[in-house]
Design an enzyme around this catalytic site. Structure first.
Site, PDB file in Angstrom:
ATOM      1  N   LYS A  15       0.837  -1.204   0.000  1.00 34.21           N
ATOM      2  CA  LYS A  15       0.000   0.000   0.000  1.00 34.21           C
ATOM      3  C   LYS A  15       0.869   1.250   0.000  1.00 34.21           C
ATOM      4  O   LYS A  15       1.850   1.333   0.748  1.00 34.21           O
ATOM      5  CB  LYS A  15      -0.892   0.037   1.250  1.00 34.21           C
ATOM      6  N   TYR A  65      -5.484   5.163  -0.326  1.00 38.75           N
ATOM      7  CA  TYR A  65      -4.643   3.965  -0.420  1.00 38.75           C
ATOM      8  C   TYR A  65      -4.485   3.595  -1.896  1.00 38.75           C
ATOM      9  O   TYR A  65      -5.483   3.471  -2.596  1.00 38.75           O
ATOM     10  CB  TYR A  65      -5.304   2.736   0.189  1.00 38.75           C
ATOM     11  N   ASP A  94     -11.871  -4.858  14.665  1.00 36.81           N
ATOM     12  CA  ASP A  94     -10.568  -4.415  15.178  1.00 36.81           C
ATOM     13  C   ASP A  94     -10.475  -4.566  16.700  1.00 36.81           C
ATOM     14  O   ASP A  94      -9.419  -4.904  17.225  1.00 36.81           O
ATOM     15  CB  ASP A  94     -10.294  -2.973  14.755  1.00 36.81           C
TER      16      ASP A  94
END
Length: 184
Positions: free
Chosen positions: A70, A130, A166
């Site tokens: 990325k 990104y 997460d």
């Protein structure tokens, strides 16, 4: 353009040339030939944008198999951006590097394949860009615990806003034991 090596192999901070005057500024956000001259020869196939409010933490994300390199930047706002080496057997396995990326400093961070990535918004909000070297693959999608004590990331927030994915992600040790991480 200035390319700065970080403490992790292959993780590079890019400082593009910015040309500004009283009207504003101009910069190349990506030029395959110029980036290749500086050792960044990735083949990008997908671009993504995310928008997040202050305190939102996204990460630590990776894909295995089908890893994504990325090249990330901030178009609006400011973030603390992190890369973690998750390649089992690597001499820097579990080590991390963090940099501040903002619309003001216009820096970019290149995170190669085999590294997890995450960021937390430190400004009011952030529009995050990104460039990815492989397509998103939901079957390969993975996440490591953002505050894994064995990694020890020094996040600049104490109580981030997290997704359930997460918040409940496994530790690096658990991911390695389950065979979910790439080999060095």
């Amino acid at each position: 353009m200035n390319v700065v090596k970080t403490g992790l192999p292959g993780v590079l901070m890019v400082e593009p040339d910015v040309f500004g005057d009283e009207r504003g500024f101009f910069m190349e956000s990506y030029n395959r030939r110029r980036y290749a001259e500086h050792g960044l020869e990735a083949d990008f196939v997908q671009d993504n944008l995310s928008y997040s409010a202050r305190g939102v933490l996204r990460g630590l994300h990776f894909q295995n198999p089908n890893p994504q390199g990325k090249l990330v930047s901030v178009l609006q706002g400011e973030v603390f951006d992190v890369a973690v080496d998750i390649r089992v057997g690597s001499p820097t396995f579990g080590e991390w590097v963090g940099v501040t990326l903002s619309a003001e400093n216009r820096r970019q961070l290149y995170i190669p394949e085999g590294f997890a990535h995450g960021f937390v918004v430190t400004g009011e909000a952030a529009l995050f860009h990104y460039k990815c070297t492989d397509f998103y693959d939901p079957e390969a999608d993975g996440s490591a615990l953002w505050n894994d004590p064995e990694i020890g990331i020094e996040w600049p927030v104490e109580e981030p806003v997290l997704s359930g994915k997460d918040r409940n992600a496994p530790t690096l040790r658990e991911l390695a034991a389950a065979g979910r991480l790439p080999e060095y």
